[in-house]
Enzyme design. Sequence first.
Site, PDB file in Angstrom:
ATOM      1  N   ASP A 384       0.872  -1.160   0.000  1.00 23.80           N
ATOM      2  CA  ASP A 384       0.000   0.000   0.000  1.00 23.80           C
ATOM      3  C   ASP A 384       0.917   1.221   0.000  1.00 23.80           C
ATOM      4  OD1 ASP A 384      -2.271   1.605   0.454  1.00 23.80           O
ATOM      5  OD2 ASP A 384      -1.720   1.698   2.562  1.00 23.80           O
ATOM      6  N   LYS A 542      -6.632  27.929  -4.605  1.00 20.10           N
ATOM      7  CA  LYS A 542      -5.465  27.061  -4.692  1.00 20.10           C
ATOM      8  C   LYS A 542      -5.895  25.763  -5.359  1.00 20.10           C
ATOM      9  CE  LYS A 542      -5.942  25.045  -0.067  1.00 20.10           C
ATOM     10  NZ  LYS A 542      -5.353  24.818   1.235  1.00 20.10           N
ATOM     11  N   LYS A 777      -7.269  -4.827  -5.280  1.00 19.17           N
ATOM     12  CA  LYS A 777      -5.986  -5.186  -4.685  1.00 19.17           C
ATOM     13  C   LYS A 777      -5.940  -6.692  -4.474  1.00 19.17           C
ATOM     14  CE  LYS A 777      -5.043  -0.908  -2.152  1.00 19.17           C
ATOM     15  NZ  LYS A 777      -4.675  -0.325  -0.873  1.00 19.17           N
TER      16      LYS A 777
END
Lengths: 1175, 371
Positions: A384, A542, A777
């Site tokens: 991970d 931003k 995964k």
Amino acid sequence: RILTRDSPLALMRVPIQCLRKRSNCIVTSKYNIITFLPVNLFEQFQEVANTYFLFLLILQLIPQISSLSWFTTIVPLVLVLSITAVKDATDDYFRHKSDNQVNNRQSQVLLNGILQNEKWMNVRVGDIIKLENNQFVAADLLLLSSTEPHGLCYIETAELDGETNMKVRQSLSVTSELGDPDKLAQFDGEVVCEPPNNKLDRFSGTLYWRDCKYPLSNQNMLLRGCVLRNTESCYGLVIFAGPDTKLMQNSGCTKFKRTSIDRLMNTLVLWIFGFLVCMGVILAIGNAVWERKAGSLFQNFLPWDPSVNNFLFSAFLSFWSYVIILNTVVPISLYVSVEVIRLGHSYFINWDRKMYCSHSNTAAEVRTTTLNEELGQVEYIFSDKTGTLTQNIMSFNKCSINGHAYGTCTMQKNKDFSSWNPLADGGLCFYDGSLLEAVKTGDLVAHEFFRLLSLCHTVMSEEKTEGALVYKAQSPDEGALVTAARNFGFVFCSRTPGTVTVHELGRPVTYTLLAILDFNNIRKRMSVIVRNPEGRIRLYCKGADTVLFDRLHPCNHELMNITTNHLNEYASDGLRTLALAYRDLTEDEWEEWAELYRGAGRTVDFREDRLAAAYEEIEQDMMLLGATAIEDKLQEGVPETIAILSLANIKIWVLTGDKQETAVNIGYSCKMLTDDMTEIFIINGHTVQGVREEDAMKEEETQGLGKACSLGNGFSEKPKNPTSPTSLLESISGEFALVISGHSLAHALEADMEYEFVETVSVCKAVICCRVTPLQKALVIELIKRHKKAVTLAIGDGANDVSMIKTAHIGVGISGQEGIQAVLASDYSFAQFRFLQRLLLVHGRWSYLRMCRFLCYFFYKNFAFTMVHFWFGFFCGFSAQTVYDQYFITLYNIVYTSLPVLAMGIFDQDVPEQRSLEYPKLYEPGQLNLLFNKREFFICITQGIYTSVVLFFVPYSVLSHATQSNGIALADYQTFAVTTATALVIVVSVQIALDTGYWTAINHFFVWGSLGSYFTILFVLHSDILFSLFPQQFNFLGSAQNTLKQPVVWLTIALATVICIAPVLAFRFLKVELKPQLSDTVHTLLFHQKKRKPGVSLGRLGRSGSHRSGYAFAHQEGFGELITSGKNMRLSSLALATFASRHSASWIDTLRKKKHGNIQNTPSTPPAPNFNCDC
Amino acid sequence: MAASCWPASGFYREKKRNCSARTAIFDGGMMKNKEGEVANRPDNTAFTQQRLPAWQPMLSAGIVIPGFLVIGLVFIGIGVALFLGSQSIQVLESDYTGLNSNTPCYECSDASKKNCTCSIEFTLTKQFDGPVFLYYGLSNFFQNHRKYGVSRDYYQLSGDTAYFKNPSDSCSPYIYDSGVPIVPCGAAANSMFNDSFRLYQLVGGTKKPVPLDGKGISWWTDYNIVFRNPPLVNGSLAAAFNGTAKPVNWAKPAYELDTSDPSNNGFMNEDFLVWMRRAALPDFRKLYRRITQGDYAAGLPVGNYSLEISYNYPVIGFGGRKKIVLSNVSWMGGKNMFLGVAYLVIGSLCIVMSLVMLIVYAKYKFPEGDS
């Protein structure tokens, strides 16, 4: 008073009364004192091995078959059963203990209108309990009221799902008024809800109260295992208690993992059984022939049993008799010894100080003790990213203000800002004197830069003590930015829904917050619109440079180019970048836009889209201020660890829910990807989709992946020839890396493409999968397990890694950080990624080596021991006469030879630990399965059989006509038995002495002790006393004395030993000389004490490159709304603000809706971690 | 919740770290006590850190090659000693089964003949050094058969009269003879060898008996501990055997095995003890007598001898052979060519091996070491 019912869907599954009585007591232990013995025995006899030995025991009780006394089997069996039982009992004891601890926690229960302290176990469904700040939730509760406004309360669910961010729960408005115990005591609602289940993110139920129906959702629930935060106290109604809680429902079992050695061992044991049956058949046939040819004639002296009056039946019985005496080829002690060794290795891992992290005070922990040797065979590591490779700590590292780059010079650590700014935070690592100077001298752009950072965010501040500000940020990046501004004199102090107060260079300035243009994944930016005390309205924005630069005013062109260069530099350092810009708005512009904005906010349909359009409108023509670079701090030693592991030929994959850009960035910063690599393939999901749409279905099925390799986000591209054959792929030289996104992965994992995918990835040195869901995964690991037949290891820290941790052969959890969900699912846990190299290269390698050596020796010694009976069969009329004394047979495996091999299996080392790290290639034998495989097994058993031949025929030839020096013949059975047994014990002891590479005092003690115990026990068993007590059982009286004083016997033993050992010794010597293994070489090097530099280069450090990071915030959207609604503000601060709710009721729904959207779109948001635990 | 989710594991029950255990830690682990910064730090001991001082032996050329050489030399030395020692041992062996007409005791090989005696004449042209031992040998006789081995009752043989009435089942089928318990019971005792031998030196036409010593031919432990006669009843051993039957094949009951010497009678009879000590292999020899007395204490002088055999024991029926062996011993026991030869062969092989290893070592190691 309060009833919990099943939902109509699962009506009557749990009787109401039953549920009502359910106490909060949890019982995880399996046994109590009375049930222990029967239940444990029942469990143990479910094992094939134990049942097999029980079957042997029964066979031995049949006198016609019994070739050995019953105790030869029952003693080891009882020993094994009791060792296992003791272990189970210990486990259960600790479970009892932890149960007790949990059950005896105190909680405050409202009984008869009075709050009383009760133990957790006495809390029952329907009780109302009071929770205080930082307390654990005792059961699944329906939140009734809270001290916070609007019945809100905050919880941390780290223990439950691994997410560290705080979550908000709100009580129903009708119940939130029930503030004090008296009112609560009157509460007599009725709750009807779904039956207990394990879905952490879902709850449905209805509250019936005062003739009204109120729907209940997960938003009203506090689940057991959560911690109450930032909330003084709250009251909850117990809905599910004890085993019904979601926590307990989720604690399913883990899939049982076994190692490849285990599987091999089981296969070999089956083969040995086959071999045993073959030997039995051969000997039974021999028996038939003998009984017919010789035995029938010999009846004058040895008549047949009346019941066994025919040679065929005799052969049949003889078969079973031989099965009994030859069963020691599969000794019962094998499995228990393997367990003991693994346990020993596990303790060594637990005890390893070099895997202890003093920072978090966690030592490595082995949670599954049965996998250790597999650690020495790992070929693939799936890691991970966040929290595993990185610390999930963002540090403000560099910035570019108005085309001027700051922070590029060498860093001075923790420069003290407090001399001029008492509000500075000491934790910041960024310091640039020139920037500080610029701020001090009043550089307006620098001021504007930090003003933006202190205004444009969703951080909440809290003043714990006077002057000590604590920021609570949604994402660590934002925290880093606001902290940076704080240290440079723009201290964000407090906010109300409508204002933001900032200490600008010591002067408090309060801005009116006009709007927050919230972040989301598509916008990749956030803005605020504020009005400063002078009344000027300004928009601060931003966001990702790719998005922001498109919305700049054209006059920024030059600055943009300079900033772009800076951004490239930052990106190549693996930093996360943000561009900052502002726009001045006139009052009219603002009014006009505000109208549009309100309109968009009010609509019900397509509210999202309309808001986005409104945002888009105002975020135009902005003026660039500069850019920030934030370092996603790697865990300590990550690049080194990855370098060493890849030198050890371990392929490392990063599977992350993060965005491609971040993932690639981290790939570079931890040296998984380097610029030396020949190519880096980027497979982008949408491209695949595009290809799929364009191409005909058929074509794409066959060539999909090849075509899928196409340009994505400006990354280098190498379309592979779709028709390129596999051999070509394999033969490609150079280093490749692959980056694949979750969307493409979904296609790649389809049955028709997975083979191609596997082919492609197997030529890649590094693979990064980004934006993958937890399930993906697991699927990726499943794929590799299936196709590559390789040992996989998954390492992760969060709840989203649970699936892969459970799927991989070995799951490793990073402990001491976020939640413990991953750790709980893992087989090993430790605090730092870098411990992985030690776990694999040192502990894993040793474990594998030891286990292999142990198994080789174990099979060897048992074949040497047992096969002697086989040869003797040909000389004793196939009568299943044992060669040895029955006590020797009983004790051989459990006393005479067990401890030295255990000591070797636990303590052996071929090279010292630092060498394993210096020479990662030493790890390779494990991956290639070189030390114990079918070939090695055959070598061992051949050696065993050879030894048995020697051990039988040497005494046979010597003793058959030998006499003692007083003329008495030596060839009596008992002398023969003692001679063979002694020779056997000596030969196997010499062999273990040869096999032992690391002689600690314990090894010495066990080897010499075993020999000593053999002779001691021999003399005791052949002593007068035992004979006088049990003449029938101990009839070997005097054999030891008589035999062992004969020089001929010792000459025989010496001869047999040399014949057995000398070839082995010569073979090993020649092997080391002619075909030395790396470990031999390293060993020799050490032996000669030659100083040589470690032959390892720790990968290429430092790189130059131009891989841009298109970073965007890593936090959830929706908090802007939460802030502007003021829902999360304390009343005290709210009192100052006049606050008009725009969409007050809907904010939580919006939040939730967005979150659900995120789950579908952003794989990084972990869903409930329960999808792979269907038992 | 738990039981159903455990997969059936293969041969052995492995760690069923069950589900609930995890939960318990899950729930309980939250209560981490924060006392002590390094509370969880493992101990720094040589044992826990796997740094135990250890000796790491190496199969280096400096040890292995000389080792082999030394072992080879030692073995050759022992081999030569054994070989020479064995060479000096004199053995005289004669098969007297009488299968063929030209072999001794052919006349007695007919099973129907009772109390047959025959004799073997032999001439010693060389002094047969004493002490000389007389052995009888049997071939193809399975004293090592499992059922033969267990077919005896140690309680009975140790003189426990309780077992005289109820012999052990292991003696089957020689437990009762027409309802009367057999003492000693079992196939082992029943099959006792009952040929007897007398040795004469032919001196001038007369047979001069060579005294045969039957004392101490059995194991000391057997004679003194294992085998005990039952307590005498009224001073009579025969009375102690009252109510028992003799083994079926025996001519006389146990208490009449040697009536001349009470210390050699009953279960203490040394011939019986020798027989009861099972042979390990189907081809065996057992000590019959020693020649240690009188004129023959120093050995059998040159001359003609006659060995008179009272031929009782049937072996032809099962293809067995009987033989009589005269032998003397050296320091390491009887004649044993195998051991000496084996030592010589193995010793030579070790030396050859050490040479091979030396060559290999020189070839593969030195060039590398130089460069």
